[in-house]
Structures are given as C-alpha cells and as structure tokens.
Write an enzyme that holds these catalytic residues in place. Sequence first.
Site, PDB file in Angstrom:
ATOM      1  N   GLY A 166     155.600  31.729 154.301  1.00  0.00           N
ATOM      2  CA  GLY A 166     156.048  32.060 155.642  1.00  0.00           C
ATOM      3  C   GLY A 166     157.289  32.921 155.646  1.00  0.00           C
ATOM      4  O   GLY A 166     157.591  33.600 154.657  1.00  0.00           O
ATOM      5  N   GLU A 167     157.997  32.895 156.759  1.00  0.00           N
ATOM      6  CA  GLU A 167     159.211  33.687 156.920  1.00  0.00           C
ATOM      7  C   GLU A 167     160.234  32.889 157.719  1.00  0.00           C
ATOM      8  O   GLU A 167     159.882  32.227 158.707  1.00  0.00           O
ATOM      9  CB  GLU A 167     158.924  34.999 157.670  1.00  0.00           C
ATOM     10  CG  GLU A 167     157.889  35.902 157.039  1.00  0.00           C
ATOM     11  CD  GLU A 167     158.366  36.615 155.782  1.00  0.00           C
ATOM     12  OE1 GLU A 167     159.568  36.508 155.454  1.00  0.00           O
ATOM     13  OE2 GLU A 167     157.535  37.270 155.128  1.00  0.00           O
ATOM     14  N   GLY A 199     150.408  38.828 169.943  1.00  0.00           N
ATOM     15  CA  GLY A 199     150.740  38.134 171.186  1.00  0.00           C
ATOM     16  C   GLY A 199     150.263  36.702 171.233  1.00  0.00           C
ATOM     17  O   GLY A 199     150.248  36.087 172.309  1.00  0.00           O
ATOM     18  N   LEU A 234     153.075  37.359 148.679  1.00  0.00           N
ATOM     19  CA  LEU A 234     152.887  38.642 149.342  1.00  0.00           C
ATOM     20  C   LEU A 234     154.295  39.138 149.621  1.00  0.00           C
ATOM     21  O   LEU A 234     154.995  38.602 150.477  1.00  0.00           O
ATOM     22  CB  LEU A 234     152.100  38.478 150.640  1.00  0.00           C
ATOM     23  CG  LEU A 234     151.803  39.754 151.434  1.00  0.00           C
ATOM     24  CD1 LEU A 234     150.890  40.689 150.653  1.00  0.00           C
ATOM     25  CD2 LEU A 234     151.176  39.405 152.785  1.00  0.00           C
ATOM     26  N   ILE A 263     157.328  40.610 151.024  1.00  0.00           N
ATOM     27  CA  ILE A 263     157.715  41.125 152.343  1.00  0.00           C
ATOM     28  C   ILE A 263     159.225  41.351 152.412  1.00  0.00           C
ATOM     29  O   ILE A 263     159.689  42.394 152.860  1.00  0.00           O
ATOM     30  CB  ILE A 263     157.288  40.151 153.458  1.00  0.00           C
ATOM     31  CG1 ILE A 263     155.770  39.917 153.435  1.00  0.00           C
ATOM     32  CG2 ILE A 263     157.743  40.654 154.818  1.00  0.00           C
ATOM     33  CD1 ILE A 263     154.941  41.113 153.788  1.00  0.00           C
ATOM     34  N   CYS A 317     153.017  34.001 151.969  1.00  0.00           N
ATOM     35  CA  CYS A 317     152.531  33.635 150.646  1.00  0.00           C
ATOM     36  C   CYS A 317     151.524  32.511 150.788  1.00  0.00           C
ATOM     37  O   CYS A 317     151.109  32.158 151.868  1.00  0.00           O
ATOM     38  CB  CYS A 317     153.688  33.176 149.752  1.00  0.00           C
ATOM     39  SG  CYS A 317     155.077  34.313 149.645  1.00  0.00           S
TER      40      CYS A 317
END
Length: 613
Positions: free
Chosen positions: A75-76, A359, A50, A52, A2
């Site tokens: 974030g997450e 990565g 956003l 998720i 977000c």
Amino acid sequence: MCGIFGYISRSGRSLADAQLHSMGHSINHRGPDDLGVYIEAGVALGNRRLSIMDINGGHQPFVSHDGQIIVVQNGEIFNHIELAAELARDGYPCKTHCDTEVLLRLYERDGIDMVHRLNGMFAIAIFDKRKRALYLIRDRIGVKPLYLHDDGDRLLFGSEIKALLRAGISKTMDPVALHHFLSYNYVPQPRTMFQGIHHLPPGHWLRVDAQGVTTTRWWNLSTQQVEQHSEGEWIEEFNDLLDEAVRLRLRCDVPFGAFLSGGVDSSSVVGVMSRHLHEPVRTYSIGFHEDRYDESPFAAIAAERFGTRHTLSKVDANMLDLWPLATWHCDQPHGDISFLPTYRVAELAAKEVKVVLTGDGADELFAGYDKYASFFGDHSADVMDELAFRQAYYRNLCLFDDLDKRSLYTTAMAARVEGEDSFDVVAPLYEQASGMDRINQALYIDMQLLLSGNNLVKPDRMGMAVSLEARTPFLDYRMMEFAFRMPGNLKLRGGETKYLYKKAVSDLIGNDLAYRRKQMFTVPVGEWFKGPLAAFTEEVLLSSRALERGLFRPNVIRNMLTNHQQGSANYTREIRALIAVELWCRTFLDDDGVNAPTMSTLGIKSNIAYGAR
C-alpha cells in the site's frame, strides 16, 4: 503498492523454502519489480514490490538498526512526508524517502498505536523479535486485502488467497460462504469461499504470539456524530477535504494518471488533479462500439474541460472471455461483471503509468446509487419501526432471498447450511449504526459490506492484475468521517442522489457532468443470455460437471434459464452469480489454480464470441 506474504509458527516450525518461494511467486503481478524476504526459525515476512516511492531506496523488508523489528507493507502511506519530519525531530530519522521506513520508525517510537497516525491504504506486517509477536494490520476501510490461515500452530498471511494455497493449504469450499454469496453477490468478510481462510476485517489489527491470537478493532466509522451546519459550510469543508485528499495522492516517483468515465466522481478527482499539476493529467477510459452503453463521450467532455492528455480505447462490449482471468485474480466468485471493463481500462492505463487515481467510494459515502432514491423515494422507510426497516433494506440488498436459496439447494446442500441466516451478517452492522438516520444507516451497511467486499476488490485486483496501483481520494479517512458527520438528507433529497456533493463540485466540473444520470460501468449480458449466450449458460450451469457438485437443483436452474430466455422473468443477476460460482469451482477446486485459466482450459466449449454490434 506491493504484495506481502509470510507466516509465524508458535512452535518455531518453519515452512519449506520451496513453499515460501511459491507464495511469493503466486503474487508476482502485485510486485514485479523486486522481491524481499526476511526468514528466521518459525518466521518469514515477504514482499513483492511495485516500486512507486523512492525507487532505489525502498527495498523491503525494512529492519531496525538493532535487528529487532522487521516491517513489510502493501500500500501507500500518503502522509509519510509529514510523519518523517516529525520522527526526525523526535530522534527517529529515516535514511530513505520510502513510506515503509516511516512505518518502522513510527513503530519504534509509538508501538502498535502508530496505526492511528496513518493516512493511507495498507496491509502491514510487523515482526517484533523482542516480544516474538507478529502484528498484521489492515487499513480503515479495506482498500488493501489481507488473508489469513491459522492451523493452531502456524499462522500464514498473504495479500491474495492464492499465496496461502501455495503453502499447501487444502482447498475446500465453505458452504456457509456460498450461502452468503448467493445473498450478497460476493462473499462478505471475514469469510472467504475457502474453508479455513479468512479476511482480516477492515480497520483491525491482529497480534500473534506464544499466548495466542488477539484481534483489535482500531477504527470505527460508526462513532461519528451527526452535526448541523449550513449547506455553504458543508460545501466548503467538502471541497477542502477533497482538495487535500487528492493532493496527498499525487505523491509519486513514477508516472501516474486517472481513470476518467465522465461521471461526477472521476471528473471531480481529475478536476482537482488539474489544479495541482503543471502538466496535463493523463486520463484513461474505454468506450464500447455499442452506443447505448458507451459513456466515453462524457469522458471526452471532462477531458476537454480539464485539458487532459486523454487516452480512449473502444472495445466490444462482450468481453466474457476475461471472466476466468478475473475470477483467478479475485480468488473468489463475484457476480459483478463490471470487473471485466475495469480490467480493460487498467490494462490500457498500465501501458503508460504505474498509478491511477479513481473515484471509488463516493457513491457509498454520499448516496450516489439509484437504488437509494428508489428505496427511500416513497418515504415508507421513514415510518417503519427499526426491525421493519432493517429487514426491508436487507431484502433490498439480497440477490437470492432465503426462500429462493432453499428452493435452489439440493437436499445435501441445504443440510450443510441448516440454521444459517445471511441476515446475521448484516445484523451487527445495524446495531453499530443504530444511532444514525435511516439514509446513513443504509450507507454505513454498504460501506462495511458492499464497498470492502466487492467494490474495492475491483480496482485492487483488476489493477494489480496488470501491476497498476489504484488510489482512492474519497476514501481518505477524513473524508469518510466527514461524510458520516453529514445528515443523510444532505446526501439524498427529493430523489436527487449526492445532493450536496453535486452542489459542491458543480463549479468545478460544470452542471452537465455534475447532474447527468449515473451510468453503471457494465455490459448487457442479460440480453445475451436470452439468445447468443443461451448455450453458454446451459453448458456451464447444467453440465454433468456442474451438477455432480450436488449444490443446486437442476430443475430450478433449468426453469430459471427458460423463463429468462423467454422474457417472462429477468434473472440476469442470478444467472451471473451462479456462473461465477461454477467458474470459481473449476478454477480452484477442479484445477490447481496455479495459472490463470481460459474458458477453454476450464472445459467450456460454447462459443462466447458474440457481441451486440
């Protein structure tokens, strides 16, 4: 994923509703699915979402049952399932499956100390009405951004600088930030290119209340102590950590995939993903029509090995028309032109998925760049005294050294940065890393500066530009701490970069991918500056508009361009950096910065539609 924004006023002075709305609108691309705002006298916390996790139940802000605690995040939290189960056992059950509610309940139980329990990437705002205190928290290594402006009464915050600008902050260039930019090729945190706007450093939280502002470092990578184990033990732990880090980052309620270049890092991530999924991994890469810098065949090899559902788009290497767009999304100049192909691959992936694994971070953790082999290759760094080593690696980092900058500046610009030394940016990091071996000292510097200042800006800003979340398994905090418990000679040995890491993943991805020469994700703009884009460089850097800024001596720039065009010197990186500064000035100082510009709207008339085909 977000974007967050808001403010707190010590005097209770509220921001105008139109300005608050404009702050949220400016970062709509970070969260186009939902908007939520908490407002009371002198305080506002906003979120652009956003969606998720828990699509229907994850609306922000989250507010405690008694209305005293309000939380938003960008974030997450990847371990939110385990935390939610623990909280339920302790009498703090969550009603939703959203990780942001876990933050609320965890704060109710543990207070600000809850940050140590989080495994994720995040920028969090918590307003505690009981204390009338606002906490702003940034993740350990700075995957997620969080910018601040404090006028002495009101402190504003936002996931992007443009959100703060919409609140009416005056736009003035910080000459010291420019001075450091020319050394590092990006503006090192906590400064930004704007006077009065700062970046909350990674691994820090900030508290604002009636008594003032306090900032606390809550995570410090330099506290890790090197350990001695057999190669086999290191390899086993590495593979276990990578497997767990990837597994946690597969938690998602929307379609997801991965960027796949065919390099060791992205191939390793995709290889582990394929072990955990019951369907093919969706992978995305771009290739160039020009074979000499096209690495898409390696991505195809990795995709075939792991049976992915691979999407490849071939594009022209010349994508300089995207440069103004990338500058606008970054809010600051970056001399790294690989932002442009990153935008292209993000744009490709966003057509099908909302989340990708990448990565990023592995090169800085495990000595993946060729520059490490070059710098340490003759072993001279091993015998230098401490000061000589620090100065030598600093020079290795620098784009323009101090003498170059002084000759480049006009008299007026030189006066504005009199007494400033860009070595002072890195000096405290050397002190923090003083107990490490020389290789790990260099990696620590790059983790704290290059990674957070540039290399993590790239996937965040270019992904969020198209509303795509990028997750970075190598930057799981357990992997970072593991890497700095590992001796440097297991990362770089005999000129082999990522020495032990490559051994660890060779069975997974195969020797051909594990040991192929690293190829940077960039384009040959330096060659174009000599010929088809020579007029472009001259227009941007020597126009009356650029020279009237009074920053740089025109004769120095002219000599630089001439020598580069004639092939007597290679000033590719320097020219890129100076162009980046001028594009930023035109975007944010000359214009209002409200909308993403084009070369044309910035007043640049030279034809840049040249490729190398």
